[in-house]
Design a protein around this motif. Structure first.
Motif, mmCIF file in Angstrom:
data_model
loop_
_atom_site.group_PDB
_atom_site.id
_atom_site.type_symbol
_atom_site.label_atom_id
_atom_site.label_comp_id
_atom_site.label_asym_id
_atom_site.label_seq_id
_atom_site.Cartn_x
_atom_site.Cartn_y
_atom_site.Cartn_z
ATOM 1 N N GLU A 25 0.838 -1.193 0.000
ATOM 2 C CA GLU A 25 0.000 0.000 0.000
ATOM 3 C C GLU A 25 0.877 1.249 0.000
ATOM 4 N N GLY A 26 0.330 2.307 -0.549
ATOM 5 C CA GLY A 26 1.021 3.589 -0.454
ATOM 6 C C GLY A 26 0.775 4.193 0.915
ATOM 7 N N ASN A 27 1.789 4.571 1.585
ATOM 8 C CA ASN A 27 1.660 5.131 2.930
ATOM 9 C C ASN A 27 1.858 6.642 2.884
ATOM 10 N N TRP A 28 0.936 7.299 2.203
ATOM 11 C CA TRP A 28 1.055 8.740 2.025
ATOM 12 C C TRP A 28 0.886 9.489 3.330
ATOM 13 N N TRP A 29 0.065 8.962 4.230
ATOM 14 C CA TRP A 29 -0.121 9.636 5.509
ATOM 15 C C TRP A 29 1.175 9.648 6.303
#
Length: 84
Positions: A25-29
């Motif tokens: 997953e992209g962990n943009w947070w």
């Protein structure tokens, strides 16, 4: 605390890279929080980044970036300590 904060930022950056590489997953947070923490480190210990009132913005336009209050106090404390 300045050095401790810097070490923690480096560790957090490394953990973020490891998480990014091994996670699907992209962990943009997490990236947002890391960038915010780095910005706060710069704001506290190096250069003032927060200007909130119109008068402060006018002063910024005239004088440009300034050292943060904490950076000036730490620098003054260092000089006083070296004199004694």
């Amino acid at each position: 605390m300045k050095k401790t904060n810097l070490v923690l930022l480096i560790l957090a950056s490394g953990l973020w890279v490891i998480q990014w590489v091994f996670s699907n997953e992209g962990n943009w947070w997490a990236l947002f929080l890391l960038v915010f923490a780095i910005g706060e480190h710069i704001n506290y210990y190096h250069t003032r980044l927060s200007y909130q009132t119109p008068a402060e913005w006018k002063d910024w336009k005239k004088r440009g970036w300034q050292r943060s209050v904490l950076a000036r106090e730490l620098s003054n404390h260092k000089r006083v300590k070296q004199i004694h």
